[in-house]
Design a protein around this motif. Structure first.
Motif, short mmCIF file in Angstrom:
data_model
loop_
_atom_site.label_atom_id
_atom_site.label_comp_id
_atom_site.label_asym_id
_atom_site.label_seq_id
_atom_site.Cartn_x
_atom_site.Cartn_y
_atom_site.Cartn_z
N GLY A 91 47.08 -67.34 64.28
CA GLY A 91 46.82 -66.86 63.63
C GLY A 91 46.50 -64.97 64.28
N THR A 92 45.41 -64.58 63.58
CA THR A 92 45.11 -62.89 64.08
C THR A 92 43.85 -62.95 64.16
OG1 THR A 92 44.59 -62.36 61.94
CG2 THR A 92 46.57 -62.33 61.83
N LEU A 93 43.67 -61.88 65.02
CA LEU A 93 42.00 -61.78 66.00
C LEU A 93 41.29 -61.20 64.71
CD1 LEU A 93 40.45 -61.75 67.89
CD2 LEU A 93 40.79 -59.44 68.81
N THR A 94 41.33 -60.58 64.40
CA THR A 94 40.49 -60.30 62.53
C THR A 94 40.77 -60.97 61.71
OG1 THR A 94 39.71 -58.59 64.11
CG2 THR A 94 38.76 -58.64 61.98
N GLU A 95 40.38 -61.18 60.60
CA GLU A 95 40.62 -61.79 59.32
C GLU A 95 40.88 -60.79 58.24
OE1 GLU A 95 36.12 -61.94 58.92
OE2 GLU A 95 37.90 -62.11 59.99
N ASP A 96 41.91 -60.75 56.97
CA ASP A 96 41.87 -59.10 56.26
C ASP A 96 40.47 -59.67 55.34
OD1 ASP A 96 44.49 -59.33 57.11
OD2 ASP A 96 45.31 -60.25 55.26
N PHE A 97 40.04 -58.37 55.43
CA PHE A 97 39.29 -57.79 54.40
C PHE A 97 38.65 -56.97 54.07
CE2 PHE A 97 36.98 -56.56 58.54
CZ PHE A 97 36.54 -55.79 58.43
N THR A 98 37.71 -56.31 53.22
CA THR A 98 37.75 -55.06 52.71
C THR A 98 36.40 -54.78 52.91
OG1 THR A 98 38.08 -55.85 50.12
CG2 THR A 98 40.11 -55.08 51.45
N LEU A 99 36.04 -53.59 52.57
CA LEU A 99 34.49 -53.42 52.94
C LEU A 99 34.01 -53.78 51.30
CD1 LEU A 99 32.10 -51.44 53.90
CD2 LEU A 99 32.59 -49.45 52.81
N ALA A 149 39.00 -51.79 55.91
CA ALA A 149 39.56 -52.59 55.34
C ALA A 149 40.77 -53.30 56.39
CB ALA A 149 40.32 -52.21 54.20
N TYR A 150 40.69 -54.30 56.24
CA TYR A 150 41.20 -54.82 58.13
C TYR A 150 42.46 -56.24 56.98
CZ TYR A 150 41.22 -55.07 62.74
OH TYR A 150 40.85 -54.79 64.24
N LYS A 151 44.13 -55.73 57.42
CA LYS A 151 44.79 -56.23 56.42
C LYS A 151 46.18 -56.50 58.19
CE LYS A 151 48.03 -57.35 53.57
NZ LYS A 151 47.98 -58.64 52.59
N ASN A 152 46.18 -57.94 58.13
CA ASN A 152 47.34 -58.52 59.39
C ASN A 152 47.14 -57.84 60.58
OD1 ASN A 152 49.16 -59.47 57.05
ND2 ASN A 152 49.56 -57.81 56.73
N ASP A 153 45.72 -57.79 60.99
CA ASP A 153 45.08 -58.02 62.27
C ASP A 153 45.15 -56.13 62.66
OD1 ASP A 153 43.97 -58.79 63.95
OD2 ASP A 153 45.15 -59.83 65.27
N GLN A 154 45.42 -55.54 61.07
CA GLN A 154 45.24 -53.65 61.26
C GLN A 154 44.09 -53.44 60.96
OE1 GLN A 154 47.31 -51.48 63.24
NE2 GLN A 154 45.62 -50.00 62.86
N LEU A 155 43.29 -52.30 61.50
CA LEU A 155 42.59 -51.84 61.06
C LEU A 155 42.68 -50.72 60.69
CD1 LEU A 155 39.00 -50.82 60.84
CD2 LEU A 155 39.65 -50.14 63.30
N GLU A 211 43.06 -50.00 68.02
CA GLU A 211 41.69 -49.94 68.82
C GLU A 211 42.43 -50.68 70.07
OE1 GLU A 211 38.80 -52.18 65.70
OE2 GLU A 211 40.66 -52.67 65.23
N PRO A 212 42.52 -49.97 71.64
CA PRO A 212 42.45 -50.36 72.48
C PRO A 212 42.27 -51.60 73.50
CG PRO A 212 42.01 -47.80 72.64
CD PRO A 212 41.93 -48.73 71.32
N TYR A 213 40.38 -51.46 72.88
CA TYR A 213 40.40 -52.98 73.64
C TYR A 213 40.04 -53.83 73.10
CZ TYR A 213 37.48 -51.22 68.98
OH TYR A 213 37.37 -50.49 67.24
N LEU A 214 40.56 -54.36 71.67
CA LEU A 214 40.94 -55.63 71.66
C LEU A 214 42.83 -55.83 71.75
CD1 LEU A 214 39.91 -55.79 67.73
CD2 LEU A 214 38.54 -56.30 69.64
#
Length: 188
Positions: free
Chosen positions: A124-132, A94-100, A109-112
């Motif tokens: 905004g965020t780099l990665t949008e919120d989502f769940t599996l 899952a992703y929430k508030n740009d956090q995996l 995720e240091p590579y980001l």
């Protein structure tokens, strides 16, 4: 007569050496390692369009992918993609508030980091919120599959779009850029 035999013997020795050399190249190329060219921006900033890399094809013959490996796989579009393994069999992603989050635990995720720093206030965020569940309909990643994402989260056709990737479709992992010369080295 003696000269002709000697010349024929020398030609035969060269032919054998060339045959063995080509055989070794084919063995290495098709069974152990293969070159690949990065096509597109989906792995920026880690990889650039046009980077040439070496794919290790034997790693997953004896083992399984690890989280954060950069892998090359056969995508549904009959094309090979380069992405990063985020979720492994048995994981919930899952992703929430740009956090995996993996299985409810926040992950680094240091590579980001450099990509996140580039974002301006209000972008905004780099990665949008989502769940599996939202992306795949699964509550956990089933055995034999992985969830992959590109490092350029805003511009990557990855498991959020194409679904889970069968481990059988993975050609191998990669981490060595050999061209261009200014980029030669290992990436993580």
């Amino acid at each position: 007569m003696e000269q002709t035999k000697k010349e024929m013997s020398e030609i035969w020795e060269w032919a054998k050496a060339l045959f063995i050399a080509f055989g070794l190249v084919l063995l290495i190329r098709y069974f152990l390692f293969t070159p690949i060219v990065v096509d597109g921006e989906s792995m920026k900033p880690t990889l650039d369009d046009g980077d040439r890399m070496i794919v290790n094809k034997i790693g997953y013959e004896v083992g399984e992918p690890n989280r954060y490996d950069i892998v090359v796989f056969h995508a549904p579009e009959k094309k090979d993609y380069i992405k990063r393994v985020i979720g492994l069999p048995g994981d919930h992603v899952a992703y929430k508030n740009d956090q995996l989050y993996i299985n409810g635990e926040p992950q680094d995720e240091p590579y980001l980091e450099s990509r996140k720093e580039e974002l301006n206030e209000g972008e905004g965020t780099l990665t949008e919120d989502f769940t599996l569940e939202e992306r795949t309909g699964k509550t956990i990643i089933p055995e034999g599959y992985v969830f992959v994402m590109g490092d350029n989260r805003r511009n990557s056709k990855d498991s959020r779009i194409i679904g889970l990737i069968s481990i059988e479709e993975i050609i191998g992992d990669t981490g060595l850029i050999f061209w261009p010369p200014s980029e030669v080295g290992f990436v993580k």
